[in-house]
Design a protein around this motif. Sequence first.
Motif, PDB file in Angstrom:
ATOM      1  N   MET A 121       0.809  -1.216   0.000  1.00  0.00           N
ATOM      2  CA  MET A 121       0.000   0.000   0.000  1.00  0.00           C
ATOM      3  C   MET A 121       0.847   1.274   0.000  1.00  0.00           C
ATOM      4  SD  MET A 121      -3.300  -0.628  -0.181  1.00  0.00           S
ATOM      5  CE  MET A 121      -4.255   0.636   0.666  1.00  0.00           C
ATOM      6  N   GLU A 122       2.175   1.114   0.081  1.00  0.00           N
ATOM      7  CA  GLU A 122       3.059   2.271  -0.080  1.00  0.00           C
ATOM      8  C   GLU A 122       3.021   2.800  -1.510  1.00  0.00           C
ATOM      9  OE1 GLU A 122       6.899   2.283   2.700  1.00  0.00           O
ATOM     10  OE2 GLU A 122       6.874   0.604   1.299  1.00  0.00           O
ATOM     11  N   GLN A 123       2.734   1.924  -2.451  1.00  0.00           N
ATOM     12  CA  GLN A 123       2.758   2.300  -3.867  1.00  0.00           C
ATOM     13  C   GLN A 123       1.554   3.185  -4.186  1.00  0.00           C
ATOM     14  OE1 GLN A 123       3.204  -1.271  -6.315  1.00  0.00           O
ATOM     15  NE2 GLN A 123       4.124  -2.326  -4.553  1.00  0.00           N
ATOM     16  N   ALA A 128      -4.156   4.281  -4.523  1.00  0.00           N
ATOM     17  CA  ALA A 128      -5.211   4.996  -5.243  1.00  0.00           C
ATOM     18  C   ALA A 128      -6.395   4.087  -5.560  1.00  0.00           C
ATOM     19  CB  ALA A 128      -4.647   5.589  -6.535  1.00  0.00           C
ATOM     20  N   LYS A 129      -6.132   2.793  -5.672  1.00  0.00           N
ATOM     21  CA  LYS A 129      -7.183   1.852  -6.056  1.00  0.00           C
ATOM     22  C   LYS A 129      -7.874   1.215  -4.855  1.00  0.00           C
ATOM     23  CE  LYS A 129      -8.083  -2.232  -8.913  1.00  0.00           C
ATOM     24  NZ  LYS A 129      -7.506  -3.237  -9.844  1.00  0.00           N
ATOM     25  N   ILE A 148       0.557   4.830   9.072  1.00  0.00           N
ATOM     26  CA  ILE A 148       0.431   5.828   7.996  1.00  0.00           C
ATOM     27  C   ILE A 148       1.175   7.105   8.375  1.00  0.00           C
ATOM     28  CG2 ILE A 148      -1.193   7.344   6.804  1.00  0.00           C
ATOM     29  CD1 ILE A 148      -3.225   5.014   6.915  1.00  0.00           C
ATOM     30  N   LYS A 149       1.099   7.482   9.635  1.00  0.00           N
ATOM     31  CA  LYS A 149       1.785   8.687  10.115  1.00  0.00           C
ATOM     32  C   LYS A 149       3.298   8.483  10.161  1.00  0.00           C
ATOM     33  CE  LYS A 149       1.867  11.866  14.084  1.00  0.00           C
ATOM     34  NZ  LYS A 149       1.280  12.152  15.427  1.00  0.00           N
ATOM     35  N   GLU A 155       0.859   8.052   2.900  1.00  0.00           N
ATOM     36  CA  GLU A 155      -0.008   9.222   3.054  1.00  0.00           C
ATOM     37  C   GLU A 155      -1.245   9.174   2.170  1.00  0.00           C
ATOM     38  OE1 GLU A 155       2.353  12.725   2.537  1.00  0.00           O
ATOM     39  OE2 GLU A 155       2.617  12.986   4.701  1.00  0.00           O
ATOM     40  N   GLY A 156      -1.141   8.527   1.026  1.00  0.00           N
ATOM     41  CA  GLY A 156      -2.291   8.469   0.127  1.00  0.00           C
ATOM     42  C   GLY A 156      -3.284   7.384   0.457  1.00  0.00           C
ATOM     43  N   ALA A 157      -2.978   6.562   1.462  1.00  0.00           N
ATOM     44  CA  ALA A 157      -3.861   5.439   1.806  1.00  0.00           C
ATOM     45  C   ALA A 157      -5.122   5.928   2.514  1.00  0.00           C
ATOM     46  CB  ALA A 157      -3.120   4.442   2.690  1.00  0.00           C
TER      47      ALA A 157
END
Length: 296
Positions: A121-123, A128-129, A148-149, A155-157
């Motif tokens: 999920m870093e990608q 985005a998906k 995430i922090k 950050e985009g998750a």
Amino acid sequence: MKQIRSFALALAIAISAAPAFAADTLRFCTGGEGGFYESLGQAIGTSITKKTGGELEILNTGGSVENAELLKDGDCDIGILQADVVSTASLPADIKVVDAHTEVVYWLHPKGGAVDDFGDMEQDAVAAKYAFAAVTGSGALTTVRNWIKTDKDYEGARVIEFDDWYGAAEAVAQGYVTKAGVRIEIAGMLYIGRPGKISGDITEDFGSQIVIGEVNDSSFANSKDVNGNPLYVQCVVDSASTSGLKTSSTLSPDTYCLKAQVVYNNAYHASLPAKEQRATRRAIDKGINSVVKAVR
């Protein structure tokens, strides 16, 4: 059975000790009725109050996050909390924090799903998906937000919250949820608990649709708890810890473990005379340590 016998022994020792003085009612925030946090709190609280002569009040709660709020509000004196909840909540300044048992961070995703590793999920394209599923007020929600922090690559998750584990597991099992008419793809969710004790809300109805994946990201290994010890420790989900779920890797999945901690608010004994303060502190120390040693 070993832990049950340990609780029984701790209680028997506590009951045999005659109290030297009477303290106020000790309000112990635990977890759900019949759960492990409740059993642990009962054992520790009984050990303490048999030494102080005070009464014990067991408060059943929604777990770590609610316990933190109750401690902050002064509505309980001692509680059991997930270590990263302790480190991120604004708890009273004068507290004692002791490690209890180890809990596993499980990455649960749909069978055949595209995100079998939390670290994917870093990608940006993956984030985005897909979104994370989480239960409102759960310790797992604290962990995913903390991760995430900690690592800006997440950050985009997005995190989609559910009211309970059944609802979250249902969304993970089918791989999506519809909110306000919009379909949201779900990558998976974190679940945190003792090894091999994944909730029946997940395993009983969705055991054939949800599998255990991995958490491969070294970014979290440097985090510290309030005592300055490693907050997240790399570990594996061995065959005895899967609660009957399949794994998406041929070897034992890599992940992180963390501690549940006993948090005591020193304000409980602050108003007592000096001699009784010392006796209460000793009772607290011995009561906590005599029980948590048996479950570590």
